[in-house]
Enzyme design. Structure first.
Site, PDB file in Angstrom:
ATOM      1  N   PRO A   1     -46.945  -5.518 -20.129  1.00 20.54           N
ATOM      2  CA  PRO A   1     -48.323  -5.632 -20.602  1.00 20.54           C
ATOM      3  C   PRO A   1     -49.123  -6.570 -19.718  1.00 20.54           C
ATOM      4  O   PRO A   1     -48.658  -7.642 -19.362  1.00 20.54           O
ATOM      5  CB  PRO A   1     -48.170  -6.223 -22.008  1.00 20.54           C
ATOM      6  N   GLU A   2     -50.290  -6.125 -19.372  1.00 26.59           N
ATOM      7  CA  GLU A   2     -51.225  -6.976 -18.645  1.00 26.59           C
ATOM      8  C   GLU A   2     -52.243  -7.500 -19.661  1.00 26.59           C
ATOM      9  O   GLU A   2     -52.085  -7.291 -20.864  1.00 26.59           O
ATOM     10  CB  GLU A   2     -51.890  -6.165 -17.522  1.00 26.59           C
TER      11      GLU A   2
ATOM     12  N   HIS B   1     -32.908  -4.332 -29.906  1.00 26.31           N
ATOM     13  CA  HIS B   1     -33.379  -5.517 -29.180  1.00 26.31           C
ATOM     14  C   HIS B   1     -34.396  -6.313 -29.988  1.00 26.31           C
ATOM     15  O   HIS B   1     -35.305  -6.920 -29.432  1.00 26.31           O
ATOM     16  CB  HIS B   1     -33.938  -5.112 -27.819  1.00 26.31           C
TER      17      HIS B   1
ATOM     18  N   ARG C   1     -35.612  -5.588 -22.031  1.00 31.94           N
ATOM     19  CA  ARG C   1     -35.262  -6.185 -20.738  1.00 31.94           C
ATOM     20  C   ARG C   1     -35.182  -7.708 -20.781  1.00 31.94           C
ATOM     21  O   ARG C   1     -34.688  -8.326 -19.850  1.00 31.94           O
ATOM     22  CB  ARG C   1     -36.271  -5.729 -19.671  1.00 31.94           C
TER      23      ARG C   1
END
Length: 281
Positions: free
Chosen positions: A2-3, A100, A119
């Site tokens: 995400p930016e 996760h 990740r």
DNA sequence: AAGTAGTCCTGAGTGC
DNA sequence: TGCACTCAGGACTACT
């Protein structure tokens, strides 16, 4: 992943669930994400009221009634999933835990916020609210691209004499904070500047022109709820739709929307750049 | 000092 | 169906 627009969209989604609300329970499922989580994190969150939910660059900051601030970074694959709100309960309660789910906050309202990050490039930390700007991850960040500290004179000055490609310079969070790979590609296309051009070789006019373009692209993306590629979703599970307006990103071989020349992909410092070799010089 | 690789980690997609 | 390989929205650290 995400930016800035995606993080801002997530923050807005979390606002009604978290701001002004008390955290009744905090479940921390592992000792670390990218970095070690702070000591006693669950205990330090439990019972705290979230007094404000802010954003700095790609970081979400939750100011707690204890005088500490919770920092949240989503990294590449981090998501904040909301469940158990009144509306959601009408259809279903909490979904089954997923692989996760690293941190789960249960609010006094019964709503649940789950931080899921396959990740594990994301991060969480706690710091004194009074000194939040001194946090290691925040101290060196450049100005907010949508704020007053980011202007033509500033950017022209920061790009002056730099021998790095403009692509790398705009990805440098110390120059301006919040841009990532997608939006830098999109901004450079709109600016007509090739990603390989050296930052220091831009004219002052070109450097200045980047400022309103950066503001426009980011604002449009926020308006669209961010860009949903692989795994990003808004906090409520909705997809953003800015990806439908990409002019170059992830469009290798497809026609440039301006001149129909096939979009080219190249690798710069390990990241894909997409650009139109005809429009961008 | 500044610029550039290498690195962390998992999962999805592709080609054989 | 499986295996090997590449790639991914980030950014820190350690080199040159």
């Amino acid at each position: 992943m995400p930016e800035l627009p995606e993080v801002e969209t997530v923050r807005r989604g979390l606002l009604p669930v978290m701001e002004g609300q008390r955290i009744d329970q905090a479940q921390v499922n592992r000792p670390d994400l990218r970095f070690a989580l702070p000591p006693n994190m669950a205990a330090r969150l439990t019972g705290q009221v979230v007094q404000a939910l802010r954003r700095r660059s790609k970081y979400i900051l939750a100011d707690l009634s204890s005088g500490e601030t919770l920092l949240i970074h989503l990294g590449m694959s981090g998501r904040m999933l909301i469940s158990g709100t009144q509306l959601a309960q009408f259809h279903h309660a909490h979904p089954a835990p997923e692989k996760h789910d690293h941190v789960v906050l249960t609010m006094q309202s019964g709503a649940r916020v789950t931080f899921n990050d396959p990740r594990r490039f994301g991060a969480m930390d706690l710091m004194p609210t009074a000194n939040w700007q001194a946090h290691k991850l925040l101290a060196d960040l450049g100005p907010e691209p949508l704020g007053n500290g980011f202007n033509e004179a500033y950017l022209a000055h920061r790009l002056e004499n730099r021998a790095t490609p403009i692509k790398s310079a705009l990805l440098d969070q110390k120059v301006v904070s919040g841009l990532g790979n997608i939006y830098v590609c999109e901004v450079l296309h709109r600016a007509g500047i090739a990603p390989t051009r050296l930052a220091g070789d831009l004219t002052a006019q070109q450097a200045a022109a980047l400022v309103p373009l950066i503001r426009t692209v980011l604002s449009e993306a926020i308006e669209a709820g961010g860009s949903s590629l692989r795994d990003y979703r808004q906090a409520d599970g909705e997809l953003g739709y800015f990806q439908h307006t990409f002019r170059v990103y992830d469009r290798e071989g497809q026609p440039c929307p301006a001149c129909a020349t096939p979009i080219v992909r190249l690798v710069q410092s390990g990241r894909s750049s997409f650009y139109c070799p005809s429009c961008q010089r």
